[in-house]
Design a protein around this motif. Structure first.
Motif, PDB file in Angstrom:
ATOM      1  N   TYR A 288     -22.471 -51.679   5.311  1.00  0.00           N
ATOM      2  CA  TYR A 288     -21.223 -52.113   5.955  1.00  0.00           C
ATOM      3  C   TYR A 288     -20.069 -52.210   4.962  1.00  0.00           C
ATOM      4  O   TYR A 288     -18.989 -52.689   5.317  1.00  0.00           O
ATOM      5  CB  TYR A 288     -21.432 -53.472   6.627  1.00  0.00           C
ATOM      6  CG  TYR A 288     -22.570 -53.491   7.607  1.00  0.00           C
ATOM      7  CD1 TYR A 288     -22.549 -52.683   8.743  1.00  0.00           C
ATOM      8  CD2 TYR A 288     -23.695 -54.294   7.392  1.00  0.00           C
ATOM      9  CE1 TYR A 288     -23.597 -52.681   9.645  1.00  0.00           C
ATOM     10  CE2 TYR A 288     -24.750 -54.294   8.296  1.00  0.00           C
ATOM     11  CZ  TYR A 288     -24.706 -53.489   9.411  1.00  0.00           C
ATOM     12  OH  TYR A 288     -25.753 -53.483  10.301  1.00  0.00           O
ATOM     13  N   VAL A 289     -20.308 -51.786   3.719  1.00  0.00           N
ATOM     14  CA  VAL A 289     -19.274 -51.896   2.690  1.00  0.00           C
ATOM     15  C   VAL A 289     -18.275 -50.744   2.810  1.00  0.00           C
ATOM     16  O   VAL A 289     -18.637 -49.577   2.728  1.00  0.00           O
ATOM     17  CB  VAL A 289     -19.889 -51.911   1.276  1.00  0.00           C
ATOM     18  CG1 VAL A 289     -18.783 -51.891   0.217  1.00  0.00           C
ATOM     19  CG2 VAL A 289     -20.764 -53.143   1.090  1.00  0.00           C
ATOM     20  N   ALA A 290     -17.008 -51.106   3.032  1.00  0.00           N
ATOM     21  CA  ALA A 290     -15.908 -50.146   3.087  1.00  0.00           C
ATOM     22  C   ALA A 290     -14.625 -50.924   2.800  1.00  0.00           C
ATOM     23  O   ALA A 290     -14.568 -52.140   3.032  1.00  0.00           O
ATOM     24  CB  ALA A 290     -15.835 -49.483   4.456  1.00  0.00           C
ATOM     25  N   GLU A 291     -13.616 -50.245   2.313  1.00  0.00           N
ATOM     26  CA  GLU A 291     -12.370 -50.910   1.895  1.00  0.00           C
ATOM     27  C   GLU A 291     -11.807 -51.875   2.925  1.00  0.00           C
ATOM     28  O   GLU A 291     -11.417 -52.983   2.611  1.00  0.00           O
ATOM     29  CB  GLU A 291     -11.303 -49.861   1.554  1.00  0.00           C
ATOM     30  CG  GLU A 291     -11.294 -49.462   0.100  1.00  0.00           C
ATOM     31  CD  GLU A 291      -9.913 -49.027  -0.370  1.00  0.00           C
ATOM     32  OE1 GLU A 291      -9.021 -48.857   0.478  1.00  0.00           O
ATOM     33  OE2 GLU A 291      -9.734 -48.893  -1.583  1.00  0.00           O
ATOM     34  N   ASP A 292     -11.763 -51.437   4.181  1.00  0.00           N
ATOM     35  CA  ASP A 292     -11.139 -52.256   5.227  1.00  0.00           C
ATOM     36  C   ASP A 292     -12.130 -53.149   5.968  1.00  0.00           C
ATOM     37  O   ASP A 292     -11.762 -53.793   6.953  1.00  0.00           O
ATOM     38  CB  ASP A 292     -10.407 -51.357   6.232  1.00  0.00           C
ATOM     39  CG  ASP A 292      -9.147 -50.754   5.636  1.00  0.00           C
ATOM     40  OD1 ASP A 292      -8.440 -51.471   4.909  1.00  0.00           O
ATOM     41  OD2 ASP A 292      -8.887 -49.565   5.884  1.00  0.00           O
ATOM     42  N   ASN A 293     -13.379 -53.190   5.506  1.00  0.00           N
ATOM     43  CA  ASN A 293     -14.381 -54.054   6.136  1.00  0.00           C
ATOM     44  C   ASN A 293     -14.399 -55.424   5.463  1.00  0.00           C
ATOM     45  O   ASN A 293     -14.084 -55.560   4.277  1.00  0.00           O
ATOM     46  CB  ASN A 293     -15.770 -53.425   6.030  1.00  0.00           C
ATOM     47  CG  ASN A 293     -15.947 -52.264   6.993  1.00  0.00           C
ATOM     48  OD1 ASN A 293     -15.042 -51.943   7.755  1.00  0.00           O
ATOM     49  ND2 ASN A 293     -17.103 -51.631   6.950  1.00  0.00           N
ATOM     50  N   TYR A 294     -14.782 -56.426   6.248  1.00  0.00           N
ATOM     51  CA  TYR A 294     -14.907 -57.779   5.691  1.00  0.00           C
ATOM     52  C   TYR A 294     -16.059 -57.843   4.703  1.00  0.00           C
ATOM     53  O   TYR A 294     -17.070 -57.154   4.860  1.00  0.00           O
ATOM     54  CB  TYR A 294     -15.130 -58.797   6.816  1.00  0.00           C
ATOM     55  CG  TYR A 294     -13.902 -59.036   7.662  1.00  0.00           C
ATOM     56  CD1 TYR A 294     -12.845 -59.799   7.185  1.00  0.00           C
ATOM     57  CD2 TYR A 294     -13.795 -58.493   8.942  1.00  0.00           C
ATOM     58  CE1 TYR A 294     -11.709 -60.020   7.948  1.00  0.00           C
ATOM     59  CE2 TYR A 294     -12.658 -58.698   9.719  1.00  0.00           C
ATOM     60  CZ  TYR A 294     -11.628 -59.461   9.214  1.00  0.00           C
ATOM     61  OH  TYR A 294     -10.501 -59.665   9.967  1.00  0.00           O
ATOM     62  N   VAL A 295     -15.913 -58.668   3.685  1.00  0.00           N
ATOM     63  CA  VAL A 295     -16.961 -58.854   2.682  1.00  0.00           C
ATOM     64  C   VAL A 295     -18.130 -59.630   3.283  1.00  0.00           C
ATOM     65  O   VAL A 295     -19.292 -59.221   3.178  1.00  0.00           O
ATOM     66  CB  VAL A 295     -16.408 -59.609   1.442  1.00  0.00           C
ATOM     67  CG1 VAL A 295     -17.544 -59.994   0.494  1.00  0.00           C
ATOM     68  CG2 VAL A 295     -15.372 -58.755   0.731  1.00  0.00           C
ATOM     69  N   VAL A 296     -17.812 -60.749   3.915  1.00  0.00           N
ATOM     70  CA  VAL A 296     -18.848 -61.615   4.470  1.00  0.00           C
ATOM     71  C   VAL A 296     -19.168 -61.178   5.898  1.00  0.00           C
ATOM     72  O   VAL A 296     -18.403 -61.438   6.825  1.00  0.00           O
ATOM     73  CB  VAL A 296     -18.415 -63.098   4.454  1.00  0.00           C
ATOM     74  CG1 VAL A 296     -19.569 -63.992   4.910  1.00  0.00           C
ATOM     75  CG2 VAL A 296     -17.946 -63.501   3.060  1.00  0.00           C
ATOM     76  N   VAL A 297     -20.281 -60.475   6.036  1.00  0.00           N
ATOM     77  CA  VAL A 297     -20.708 -60.007   7.359  1.00  0.00           C
ATOM     78  C   VAL A 297     -22.146 -60.441   7.623  1.00  0.00           C
ATOM     79  O   VAL A 297     -22.897 -60.768   6.703  1.00  0.00           O
ATOM     80  CB  VAL A 297     -20.614 -58.457   7.471  1.00  0.00           C
ATOM     81  CG1 VAL A 297     -19.178 -58.003   7.421  1.00  0.00           C
ATOM     82  CG2 VAL A 297     -21.440 -57.781   6.380  1.00  0.00           C
ATOM     83  N   SER A 298     -22.512 -60.426   8.886  1.00  0.00           N
ATOM     84  CA  SER A 298     -23.877 -60.783   9.281  1.00  0.00           C
ATOM     85  C   SER A 298     -24.819 -59.609   8.997  1.00  0.00           C
ATOM     86  O   SER A 298     -24.383 -58.544   8.550  1.00  0.00           O
ATOM     87  CB  SER A 298     -23.912 -61.109  10.776  1.00  0.00           C
ATOM     88  OG  SER A 298     -23.702 -59.918  11.524  1.00  0.00           O
TER      89      SER A 298
END
Length: 359
Positions: A288-298
């Motif tokens: 789920y790591v991408a520039e515009d993605n949130y760092v803290v994800v489920s």
């Protein structure tokens, strides 16, 4: 404006809110749009003419609700709206003053109400009483400003002193250096198969070594993390607010908002342990790591929920023998922020520098 099958034009316009909190919507009809507009204007003039008499019938509670929905809803954050609404519904509506008509309010009645809050079996703190006072005072100041009342009766009401309220202001809670080491050691523990024991364990370490508010941490996106220069950019925050959407299923929702204050927008250096924690969490959530993605994800890539982070934190405290350091004793995720400050103070860092770091 719409035209019906019988060729009549019609339009609906909202004029504030009714006493029950529902929108006051009126429909107007005419042979032309101009006629419909004229009828709406005449109604508005009539409202203004009769306003003085109408206001006399409005209770403080009704006026507060209309003020909040009509005048404040578009000028304040959702979190602030929720806080004001909570004050009205929980700490004003149940009391006798809520049913007093606006023109009958007096400074004495308002003072008696504040005194009642002080003596309430709810044992309100001075901060809670002050916030409630501020809500009524702001509303009545508005009422005075637009001519609905002659004078604001809250203007000369006296707030209690700290020693007169039943719940004293809580001491700032933070963890000692020894406790911090225990928490960090526990947070990175793994099961025998190498899976982290606490999914948000590294987020707890990140909070402890950056001093971020939990909302700021949840609002981070990978583009805010500069591993090359070891900095974190903070210009967004996440909050849990009441879900006011139509056909809502959930009572609350997660929303993006601006940081608490202008000084909260900042760039902070990344300590070694904060960097290591971020890299581990990045590896854990790599799909789920991408520039515009949130760092803290489920685990499923959804934006992190503060309640789940809090559960991880509670489990970590229990796991390292700090079970008594819980919410009932004044400890919370915010204690990690206080711990960051206390650690820097202990190391002799200038208070102005610390203030800038924590925003």
């Amino acid at each position: 404006f719409t035209q019906r099958k019988d060729k009549l034009w019609t339009a609906r316009k909202q004029f504030g809110y009714k006493a029950n909190g529902k929108p006051n919507i009126k429909a107007f009809y005419g042979k032309s749009i101009t006629e419909v507009k004229q009828k709406a204007k005449e109604y508005e003039i009539a409202l203004a003419t009769n306003r003085g008499e109408e206001i006399k019938k409005v209770t403080l509670y009704e006026y507060l609700i209309n003020w909040l929905k009509t005048y404040k809803s578009l000028s304040i954050k959702s979190t602030t709206y929720d806080a004001i609404e909570d004050a009205i519904e929980v700490r004003i509506k149940p009391y006798a003053i809520a049913n007093v008509q606006l023109h009958m309010l007096s400074t004495q009645l308002c003072q008696e109400y504040i005194n009642e809050l002080v003596m309430s079996n709810k044992k309100y703190s001075l901060a809670t009483i002050t916030k409630t006072y501020n809500t009524i005072n702001a509303c009545l100041r508005h009422a005075e400003g637009i001519g609905d009342i002659e004078k604001n009766p809250m203007a000369y009401v006296q707030l209690p002193s700290e020693d007169k309220v039943q719940t004293a202001t809580k001491d700032v809670k933070f963890f000692t250096q020894e406790e911090s080491k225990l928490i960090c050691a526990q947070a990175v523990k793994q099961w025998k198969n190498g899976v982290p024991k606490y999914y948000y364990g590294d987020i707890i370490i990140l909070l402890m070594y950056t001093g971020m508010r939990i909302g700021e941490c949840l609002g981070l996106k990978w583009k805010d993390i500069d591993f090359e220069n070891n900095t974190i950019n903070i210009d967004n925050t996440i909050a849990m607010v009441v879900n006011r959407d139509e056909n809502q299923i959930k009572k609350t929702k997660i929303t993006d908002t601006s940081p608490k204050t202008k000084k909260s927008i900042r760039k902070i250096p990344m300590a070694k342990k904060a960097r290591e924690a971020l890299l581990r969490f990045q590896s854990l959530t790599k799909e789920y790591v991408a520039e515009d993605n949130y760092v803290v994800v489920s685990k499923h890539g959804e934006i992190g929920d503060i309640r789940n982070v809090r559960r991880s934190f509670t489990s970590i405290l229990e796991g390292c023998g700090l079970k008594e350091k819980n919410i009932n004793n004044g400890y919370s995720l915010h204690s990690l922020r206080h711990t960051f400050v206390s650690t820097l103070l202990a190391k002799g860092v200038d208070i102005k520098v610390i203030s800038d770091l924590v925003g």
